[in-house]
Design a protein around this motif. Structure first.
Motif, PDB file in Angstrom:
ATOM      1  N   GLU A  18      10.665  -4.368   8.764  1.00  0.00           N
ATOM      2  CA  GLU A  18       9.625  -5.193   8.158  1.00  0.00           C
ATOM      3  C   GLU A  18       9.212  -4.476   6.868  1.00  0.00           C
ATOM      4  OE1 GLU A  18       6.286  -7.402  10.384  1.00  0.00           O
ATOM      5  OE2 GLU A  18       5.262  -5.697   9.437  1.00  0.00           O
ATOM      6  N   PRO A  19       9.897  -4.765   5.777  1.00  0.00           N
ATOM      7  CA  PRO A  19       9.708  -3.977   4.546  1.00  0.00           C
ATOM      8  C   PRO A  19       8.313  -4.105   3.951  1.00  0.00           C
ATOM      9  CG  PRO A  19      11.718  -5.292   4.450  1.00  0.00           C
ATOM     10  CD  PRO A  19      10.928  -5.790   5.608  1.00  0.00           C
ATOM     11  N   THR A  20       7.896  -3.048   3.310  1.00  0.00           N
ATOM     12  CA  THR A  20       6.651  -3.080   2.547  1.00  0.00           C
ATOM     13  C   THR A  20       6.961  -3.367   1.082  1.00  0.00           C
ATOM     14  OG1 THR A  20       6.723  -0.700   2.129  1.00  0.00           O
ATOM     15  CG2 THR A  20       5.547  -1.440   4.098  1.00  0.00           C
ATOM     16  N   LEU A  21       5.948  -3.769   0.346  1.00  0.00           N
ATOM     17  CA  LEU A  21       6.066  -4.015  -1.089  1.00  0.00           C
ATOM     18  C   LEU A  21       4.718  -3.733  -1.733  1.00  0.00           C
ATOM     19  CD1 LEU A  21       7.879  -5.140  -3.440  1.00  0.00           C
ATOM     20  CD2 LEU A  21       6.849  -7.372  -2.980  1.00  0.00           C
ATOM     21  N   ASP A 227       5.593 -11.154 -12.486  1.00  0.00           N
ATOM     22  CA  ASP A 227       4.841 -10.563 -13.595  1.00  0.00           C
ATOM     23  C   ASP A 227       4.489  -9.101 -13.341  1.00  0.00           C
ATOM     24  OD1 ASP A 227       4.850 -13.069 -14.793  1.00  0.00           O
ATOM     25  OD2 ASP A 227       3.004 -13.670 -13.778  1.00  0.00           O
ATOM     26  N   ALA A 228       4.981  -8.543 -12.254  1.00  0.00           N
ATOM     27  CA  ALA A 228       4.601  -7.179 -11.874  1.00  0.00           C
ATOM     28  C   ALA A 228       5.851  -6.372 -11.538  1.00  0.00           C
ATOM     29  CB  ALA A 228       3.656  -7.209 -10.674  1.00  0.00           C
ATOM     30  N   GLU A 229       5.693  -5.075 -11.529  1.00  0.00           N
ATOM     31  CA  GLU A 229       6.786  -4.174 -11.156  1.00  0.00           C
ATOM     32  C   GLU A 229       6.680  -3.885  -9.667  1.00  0.00           C
ATOM     33  OE1 GLU A 229       7.179  -0.753 -13.759  1.00  0.00           O
ATOM     34  OE2 GLU A 229       6.149  -1.841 -15.354  1.00  0.00           O
ATOM     35  N   GLY A 230       7.262  -4.766  -8.877  1.00  0.00           N
ATOM     36  CA  GLY A 230       7.177  -4.614  -7.439  1.00  0.00           C
ATOM     37  C   GLY A 230       8.173  -3.589  -6.932  1.00  0.00           C
ATOM     38  N   VAL A 231       7.718  -2.694  -6.076  1.00  0.00           N
ATOM     39  CA  VAL A 231       8.572  -1.647  -5.516  1.00  0.00           C
ATOM     40  C   VAL A 231       8.501  -1.729  -3.995  1.00  0.00           C
ATOM     41  CG1 VAL A 231       9.003   0.816  -5.333  1.00  0.00           C
ATOM     42  CG2 VAL A 231       8.190  -0.145  -7.502  1.00  0.00           C
ATOM     43  N   GLY A 232       9.655  -1.986  -3.379  1.00  0.00           N
ATOM     44  CA  GLY A 232       9.726  -2.076  -1.926  1.00  0.00           C
ATOM     45  C   GLY A 232      10.581  -0.976  -1.342  1.00  0.00           C
ATOM     46  N   ASN A 233      10.485  -0.782  -0.028  1.00  0.00           N
ATOM     47  CA  ASN A 233      11.308   0.217   0.626  1.00  0.00           C
ATOM     48  C   ASN A 233      12.542  -0.424   1.248  1.00  0.00           C
ATOM     49  OD1 ASN A 233      10.133  -1.187   2.720  1.00  0.00           O
ATOM     50  ND2 ASN A 233       9.343   0.600   3.803  1.00  0.00           N
ATOM     51  N   ASP A 234      13.318   0.347   1.982  1.00  0.00           N
ATOM     52  CA  ASP A 234      14.484  -0.139   2.728  1.00  0.00           C
ATOM     53  C   ASP A 234      15.504  -0.866   1.851  1.00  0.00           C
ATOM     54  OD1 ASP A 234      13.503   0.814   5.226  1.00  0.00           O
ATOM     55  OD2 ASP A 234      12.182  -0.917   5.359  1.00  0.00           O
ATOM     56  N   GLY A 235      15.574  -0.481   0.571  1.00  0.00           N
ATOM     57  CA  GLY A 235      16.573  -1.078  -0.317  1.00  0.00           C
ATOM     58  C   GLY A 235      16.300  -2.506  -0.718  1.00  0.00           C
ATOM     59  N   THR A 236      15.041  -2.925  -0.632  1.00  0.00           N
ATOM     60  CA  THR A 236      14.720  -4.340  -0.869  1.00  0.00           C
ATOM     61  C   THR A 236      14.576  -4.696  -2.346  1.00  0.00           C
ATOM     62  OG1 THR A 236      12.396  -3.774  -0.496  1.00  0.00           O
ATOM     63  CG2 THR A 236      13.618  -4.674   1.370  1.00  0.00           C
ATOM     64  N   THR A 237      14.307  -3.733  -3.200  1.00  0.00           N
ATOM     65  CA  THR A 237      14.108  -4.054  -4.621  1.00  0.00           C
ATOM     66  C   THR A 237      14.923  -3.170  -5.564  1.00  0.00           C
ATOM     67  OG1 THR A 237      12.194  -2.554  -4.816  1.00  0.00           O
ATOM     68  CG2 THR A 237      11.747  -4.840  -4.187  1.00  0.00           C
ATOM     69  N   ASP A 238      15.517  -2.079  -5.065  1.00  0.00           N
ATOM     70  CA  ASP A 238      16.246  -1.188  -5.979  1.00  0.00           C
ATOM     71  C   ASP A 238      17.682  -1.635  -6.170  1.00  0.00           C
ATOM     72  OD1 ASP A 238      17.314  -0.612  -3.525  1.00  0.00           O
ATOM     73  OD2 ASP A 238      16.526   1.428  -3.414  1.00  0.00           O
TER      74      ASP A 238
END
Length: 238
Positions: A18-21, A227-238
Motif C-alpha cells: 500500500e504505497p505512500t505518496l 502540479d507537484a513533485e510527488g515522491v512515492g515509495n516501492d518504485g511507484t514514481t521513480d
C-alpha cells in the motif's frame, strides 16, 4: 497436483503493498504548507456536497475515475471539465479491479488475478478517459490502493506513476463525519489525502467538506498531483 497447489499458495502469500505518496513541502517560508487532495470515483454516483464545495471554494483536486463511474456521471464530468484549473482526472481502472496479479480478495473485492488482467484494467481505464475527452492520464491508482510488487512494475512500464497517499481521509468512505473531518484537518505540509467522491449518502462526505474547509482556514494550499513533485515509495514514481 500437489506442486500446483503449493505454487498457487505461495503466489497468494506474496505480501501486498500500500504505497505512500508525498508532495514536495512548501516549507516554512510558504505559510501554512501545501497538500494534495485525491478523490476516488470508483462507481455509483457523485457526492455533490464535495464537488460543489471544491468549486465554490476554489480547491484543486486530482480525481481518480473508473470507466464505470465515467459512464454514469456525465454531468459531474462536465462540471469538472469546465474547471480545468481545479480538476485533474486520472486513471482508477476500467472496472475497479485491484491491481494484483495473483488470485485473491482484497477488502472483499476479487483481484485482477494475472498480469494480463492487470494490464487490461489499467489500459481500459485510460481508454475510458480518452473517450471522455481531455488530457491523457499520467497517474494510476488501483482499486483498494493495494498492489502486488510485480503489478507496480508493470504499471510503471505502461507509463503511469502509481498514486499512493499519506492520509486515509475517510476510511473508504465508511467513517463518520466527525472522524473524517479530524483526519483531513490534521494534514501537514506535503501530505497526500485520499477520500471518495462517489458515495453521496455516506456521512463521510460531509466530513470531507468540513476537513477541507478547516485546512483552507489554516492557510493550507491545495495542489493537484500534476502540479507537484510527488515522491512515492516501492518504485511507484521513480
Amino acid at each position: 497436483m500437489a506442486l500446483s497447489l503449493f505454487t498457487a499458495s505461495a503466489g497468494n502469500a506474496t505480501a501486498l503493498l500500500e504505497p505512500t505518496l508525498h508532495v514536495k513541502p512548501q516549507g516554512a517560508e510558504g505559510g501554512g504548507g501545501r497538500v494534495a487532495l485525491t478523490l476516488d470515483a470508483c462507481g455509483g454516483k457523485t457526492d455533490t456536497r464535495i464537488l460543489s464545495a471544491l468549486v465554490d471554494n476554489r480547491i484543486p483536486a486530482t480525481i481518480f475515475v473508473t470507466g464505470i463511474w465515467l459512464k454514469h456521471n456525465a454531468e459531474a464530468v462536465e462540471i469538472m471539465r469546465a474547471h480545468p484549473d481545479l480538476f485533474e482526472l486520472e486513471n482508477h481502472g476500467g472496472r475497479h479491479i485491484p491491481a494484483v496479479d495473483t488470485p485473491r480478495k482484497i477488502y472483499g473485492i476479487r483481484s485482477a488475478g494475472s498480469p494480463d488482467a492487470v494490464q487490461a484494467e489499467v489500459e481500459s481505464g485510460a481508454a475510458a478517459l480518452a473517450s471522455a475527452g481531455g488530457s491523457a492520464p499520467k497517474w494510476f491508482r488501483g482499486a483498494t490502493a493495494e498492489y502486488s510488487p510485480s503489478a507496480i512494475a508493470m504499471i510503471r512500464k505502461l507509463g503511469f506513476k502509481v498514486a499512493g497517499f499519506s492520509i486515509n481521509g475517510d476510511g473508504g468512505s465508511l467513517l463518520g463525519a466527525k472522524e473524517t473531518t479530524r483526519r483531513i484537518a490534521a494534514a501537514k505540509d506535503g501530505d497526500v489525502i485520499i477520500a471518495h467522491i462517489n458515495q453521496p449518502t455516506h456521512a463521510a462526505g460531509e466530513g470531507v467538506v468540513q476537513g477541507l474547509l478547516a485546512l483552507k482556514q489554516k492557510g493550507m494550499t491545495f495542489v493537484r498531483l500534476d502540479d507537484a513533485e510527488g515522491v512515492g515509495n516501492d518504485g511507484t514514481t521513480d
